[in-house]
Each structure stands twice: as C-alpha cells, then as structure tokens.
Scaffold this motif. Structure first.
Motif, mmCIF file in Angstrom:
data_model
loop_
_atom_site.group_PDB
_atom_site.id
_atom_site.type_symbol
_atom_site.label_atom_id
_atom_site.label_comp_id
_atom_site.label_asym_id
_atom_site.label_seq_id
_atom_site.Cartn_x
_atom_site.Cartn_y
_atom_site.Cartn_z
ATOM 1 N N ILE A 13 34.300 18.211 15.767
ATOM 2 C CA ILE A 13 34.953 19.378 16.296
ATOM 3 C C ILE A 13 36.480 19.506 14.780
ATOM 4 N N PRO A 14 36.736 20.929 14.521
ATOM 5 C CA PRO A 14 38.258 21.527 14.183
ATOM 6 C C PRO A 14 39.032 20.297 14.677
ATOM 7 N N PHE A 15 40.161 20.073 14.179
ATOM 8 C CA PHE A 15 41.300 19.102 15.099
ATOM 9 C C PHE A 15 42.037 20.842 14.884
ATOM 10 N N ARG A 16 42.713 20.274 16.070
ATOM 11 C CA ARG A 16 44.124 21.571 16.717
ATOM 12 C C ARG A 16 45.224 20.817 16.422
ATOM 13 N N LYS A 17 46.510 22.097 16.892
ATOM 14 C CA LYS A 17 48.055 21.413 17.464
ATOM 15 C C LYS A 17 47.799 20.848 18.446
ATOM 16 N N PRO A 18 48.628 19.959 19.515
ATOM 17 C CA PRO A 18 48.453 20.171 21.334
ATOM 18 C C PRO A 18 49.291 21.487 21.436
ATOM 19 N N GLY A 19 48.002 22.013 23.023
ATOM 20 C CA GLY A 19 48.317 23.256 23.772
ATOM 21 C C GLY A 19 47.051 23.664 23.033
ATOM 22 N N THR A 20 46.335 24.325 22.152
ATOM 23 C CA THR A 20 46.026 24.780 21.226
ATOM 24 C C THR A 20 44.226 24.391 21.323
ATOM 25 N N SER A 21 43.734 23.202 21.919
ATOM 26 C CA SER A 21 42.540 22.497 22.338
ATOM 27 C C SER A 21 41.745 22.997 22.919
ATOM 28 N N ASP A 22 40.547 22.774 23.347
ATOM 29 C CA ASP A 22 39.797 22.169 24.309
ATOM 30 C C ASP A 22 40.529 20.973 24.730
ATOM 31 N N THR A 23 40.087 20.006 26.658
ATOM 32 C CA THR A 23 40.052 19.443 26.827
ATOM 33 C C THR A 23 39.811 18.251 26.370
ATOM 34 N N TYR A 24 40.105 17.457 26.621
ATOM 35 C CA TYR A 24 39.270 15.728 26.061
ATOM 36 C C TYR A 24 37.976 15.907 26.099
ATOM 37 N N ASP A 25 37.039 15.780 27.309
ATOM 38 C CA ASP A 25 35.505 15.817 27.580
ATOM 39 C C ASP A 25 35.023 17.491 26.977
ATOM 40 N N VAL A 26 35.692 17.744 26.527
ATOM 41 C CA VAL A 26 34.442 19.610 25.760
ATOM 42 C C VAL A 26 34.704 18.867 24.234
ATOM 43 N N MET A 27 36.090 18.287 23.482
ATOM 44 C CA MET A 27 35.732 18.387 22.669
ATOM 45 C C MET A 27 34.813 16.770 22.367
ATOM 46 N N GLY A 28 35.027 15.747 22.818
ATOM 47 C CA GLY A 28 33.863 14.463 23.045
ATOM 48 C C GLY A 28 32.329 14.926 23.361
ATOM 49 N N ALA A 29 32.280 15.866 24.044
ATOM 50 C CA ALA A 29 30.722 16.496 23.859
ATOM 51 C C ALA A 29 30.557 17.709 22.660
ATOM 52 N N GLY A 30 31.627 17.649 22.203
ATOM 53 C CA GLY A 30 30.844 18.944 21.506
ATOM 54 C C GLY A 30 30.996 17.876 20.329
ATOM 55 N N ALA A 31 31.247 16.723 19.753
ATOM 56 C CA ALA A 31 31.842 16.351 18.811
ATOM 57 C C ALA A 31 29.850 15.625 18.509
ATOM 58 N N VAL A 32 29.451 14.738 19.792
ATOM 59 C CA VAL A 32 28.607 13.919 20.164
ATOM 60 C C VAL A 32 27.300 14.711 19.989
ATOM 61 N N ARG A 33 27.372 16.073 20.483
ATOM 62 C CA ARG A 33 26.084 17.336 20.426
ATOM 63 C C ARG A 33 26.253 17.578 18.772
ATOM 64 N N GLN A 34 26.784 17.527 18.402
ATOM 65 C CA GLN A 34 26.891 17.774 16.346
ATOM 66 C C GLN A 34 26.241 17.156 16.034
ATOM 67 N N ALA A 35 26.334 15.621 15.759
ATOM 68 C CA ALA A 35 26.244 14.331 15.757
ATOM 69 C C ALA A 35 24.759 14.166 16.028
ATOM 70 N N LEU A 36 24.204 14.400 17.168
ATOM 71 C CA LEU A 36 22.479 14.312 17.433
ATOM 72 C C LEU A 36 21.714 15.685 16.673
ATOM 73 N N ALA A 37 22.444 16.743 16.458
ATOM 74 C CA ALA A 37 21.685 17.659 16.107
ATOM 75 C C ALA A 37 21.446 17.548 14.529
#
Length: 394
Positions: A13-37
């Motif tokens: 997922i696109p990297f972000r500055k602290p305070g502008t990103s989703d929570t860690y679990d949402v980010m992690g799940a998003g990266a996994v879904r991309q890898a599976l697809a």
C-alpha cells in the motif's frame, strides 16, 4: 538451497506520514489482499503466515490477518528490529524450501509515531545496551537520539578514515529523490538536489543534515512464497526465483573492533552477502538492481562496500562515477529507498521484495531497470540482524 522457491504474488500500500495512515491491521490486510490477487490465490491456499512488526502487541499479526480470513493456520509474529519484514520473508521462504509447506505468506506493517525511534520500555535495560555503551565511548553528541548517533557516527568514521565528503552523502540522498519521483507508493516524491540536502537543517555539523535521514513512516507490504510443484499445479507465475538468501547476526568484530562502521552492521552485511551470492551462484558484478537499507545516506554508502560493490574506502568514487543509478553499473534503490519511499520498520523488507519482484517481471513502469535479470535486497536491523536476498528472473 535445493528446492526452487518462487515469489507468486506481492502487495504494497502507499506509504504515509504518521497520523495520515490507516491503522496497522487495515494496512496489513490491504497488502495481503493485494498479494493474493496478484498471485491469483485465495487466503485458504495459504498454509503458514509470518507477520512482521516492531511496535505492537503480541498478536498483531492475527488481528491483521483475521480481516482476510480465519482458517486456523499457524500465524507467527516476527520482530527483528528494522530487518523484521525480511526476517518474515526468510521464514516463509525457509518453510517452503524445506518442504514443510507449499504456500506461505509474509506480511509486514508498521504504525509509527512522529520523531526519532525510542524504546517503549523504561523498566529494563535496552536490548542494544552493549552497542549503546560502546557508542558512548566512541561518539560524542550525547544529545542526539541513539539511531542518529550510531549511523552518523559510522558516517563520520568513514569520513575520517577515507576522506569521504559530506557532499557525497548529499548526492546519495538526491539520487533517492530522483528515483522516488517515479514511484507512486513513495511517501516523498519531491526531487531535491545535493545543494538542497546540504542546506536542510543541520543535525550534526559537518556530519548529518535532516534530509540525510529517513522519515518515520506508516505502511504495509506482503509476499506469497510457493514451491515450484505448487505453482505448476495451480498455474501460478514462476518467473521470480529466490535464488539465495541469508540471515546473519553480529560477530565479535561488531564490538571488539571498536569501529563505528562495524557497530552498525558492516560485518553482518559482508558475511550475509557472501552467503547469498554463493547460494545463487553469482557475484556482485552479476547484480543489475539493488534495494538496500538506506536508513541514512551514510549507511547506503557503507553498504556499497559491505556488499562488495567496491573495496573499502572506494564508495565515494562509486557515487561520483554514477554507478548507483540508471546508466551505471547498478541501479540502487529504484523505489526511492528508505530515504524517500519511507521506512515503516516491519514493512521495509517486504517493500523491497515488492519492488524487486516487479523489476524481475519487467513491470516496474517508469522505474524499470532495462534488462534486469538478477536483483539483490539488503535489510539490516541493529541488535542485530541482516537479511540478504538474491532474486533471479526465471
């Protein structure tokens, strides 16, 4: 390494500055879904998962992966300082190569806070106590945060030993910005010149400016690792081979040499690179593209020598000859590296895997290194751990 192991899918997922990103679990799940697809697999196909992060509670990996599925598989949480993402990849590769499983997932994520890295524990001595005590003896500027003292102290040691100029580190940082401008997933995409880098706020006079240090970053990345048999059976890609990989830790010389260059992992880098080269049947001259651990511009220069791209004391010439960018001997950090792409600790090593997988596939868009067939990733964590990976286009 006898059983062929391939990268079947990657996500980031696109990297972000602290305070502008989703929570860690949402980010992690998003990266996994991309890898599976990307691989064309379902989460039910994954037999083991390795989740890397540095700042988080004990089972953050489960929280992130449960968003994707709850299949009862082993989920192993990994923390190896800044080498965490690559350590998760190392374990996933090892599980597949050993025959324990045919499909393993590595995911890394980090939800970081602004400012310099710091320990979250005040009731015990730090894991880096031995190194920090040595730094106190070798490096002044006790007012600076530990990571800055260590890496800029190593840079100063190189300057004093070999005459390396501050301008050379500025050139490395400027090169990172030029590469990141082509990467839509990088946190900083603005191009800076060496003069801009030198003119940025001084952290240590004559040794380090602010732009020579990587920013705290939030993000996530993931990779699916499969055996050749599994890939053939499922009709998956077999065009990115993990041809060699090592995980090395500190040697006595890290401390006994009383050399700041070695305190920050030079000998781990050198021995790890030699092991990975031997496994892959290549040498540094065979590498086309490199993603290395440029947490500071100073460490990128030190790593050139540790990886054997040049002899000790010769890295400044490599930079001045343009052999670290397009048109030179190697393209180093086409993603923009930690300096411009960002450094979410648990995700960094897997973001390197993401970049180099696309380079080996020939799908890196504007960042593509023409004719790239062999790639090297280097990811180091103080304390210490260093993962070196050789990829081949198969």
């Amino acid at each position: 390494m006898t059983r062929n192991v391939f990268v079947a899918g990657v996500g980031m997922i696109p990297f972000r500055k602290p305070g502008t990103s989703d929570t860690y679990d949402v980010m992690g799940a998003g990266a996994v879904r991309q890898a599976l697809a990307d691989a064309g697999l379902d989460y039910a196909d994954v037999q083991q998962a390795y989740a890397g992060y540095v700042y988080g509670d004990s089972t953050c990996g489960q929280k992130a992966l449960y968003h994707v599925g709850m299949t009862g598989i082993p989920v192993i949480n990994v923390n190896n300082n800044c080498a965490t993402g690559s350590s998760a990849l190392f374990l996933a590769r090892q599980a597949v190569q050993s025959g324990a499983v045919d499909c393993a997932l590595a995911v890394g994520f980090e939800f970081m806070q602004p400012g310099a890295l710091s320990s979250k524990w005040s009731d015990r001595k730090p894991a880096l106590e031995r190194a920090l005590n040595l730094v106190d003896e070798l490096v002044d500027r006790t007012d600076l945060p530990p990571a800055i003292r260590q890496f800029s102290g190593a840079g100063r040691a190189h300057m004093e030993k070999y005459g390396t100029r501050l301008e050379t580190f500025a050139k490395i940082r400027a090169k990172a910005s030029q590469h990141a401008a082509r990467n839509p997933l990088a946190v900083f995409r603005n191009i800076v010149t060496p003069e801009d880098v030198l003119a940025s706020p001084t952290i240590w006079e004559g040794v380090l400016t602010r732009l020579m240090a990587c920013p705290p970053t939030c993000g996530a990345a993931a990779a699916l690792i499969v055996s050749e048999e599994f890939a053939r059976k499922r009709g998956l890609r077999t065009n990115v081979l993990i041809a060699g990989q090592s995980l090395t830790t500190d040697q006595p010389s890290t401390y006994d040499s009383r050399d700041m260059i070695r305190v920050v992992g030079f000998d781990m880098t050198r021995s790890g690179a030699q092991l990975a080269y031997e496994q892959a049947g290549v040498g540094p001259e065979d590498i086309d593209v490199i993603e290395l651990h440029d947490c500071f511009a100073q460490n990128e220069l030190l790593t050139y020598e540790g990886l054997g791209l040049c002899g000790e004391g010769q890295a400044e010439k490599l930079v001045n000859d343009g052999d670290n960018t397009y048109g030179g001997k190697w393209v180093v950090n086409p993603s923009g590296g930690l300096l411009s792409k960002g450094h979410p600790l648990g995700a960094t090593g897997l973001a390197q895997c993401y970049e180099l997988t696309h380079q080996m596939r020939g799908t890196a868009d504007q960042r593509q290194v023409e004719g790239a067939r062999v790639a090297l990733a280097h990811n180091v964590g103080l304390g210490g751990a260093c993962v070196t990976t050789v990829y081949k286009a198969a």
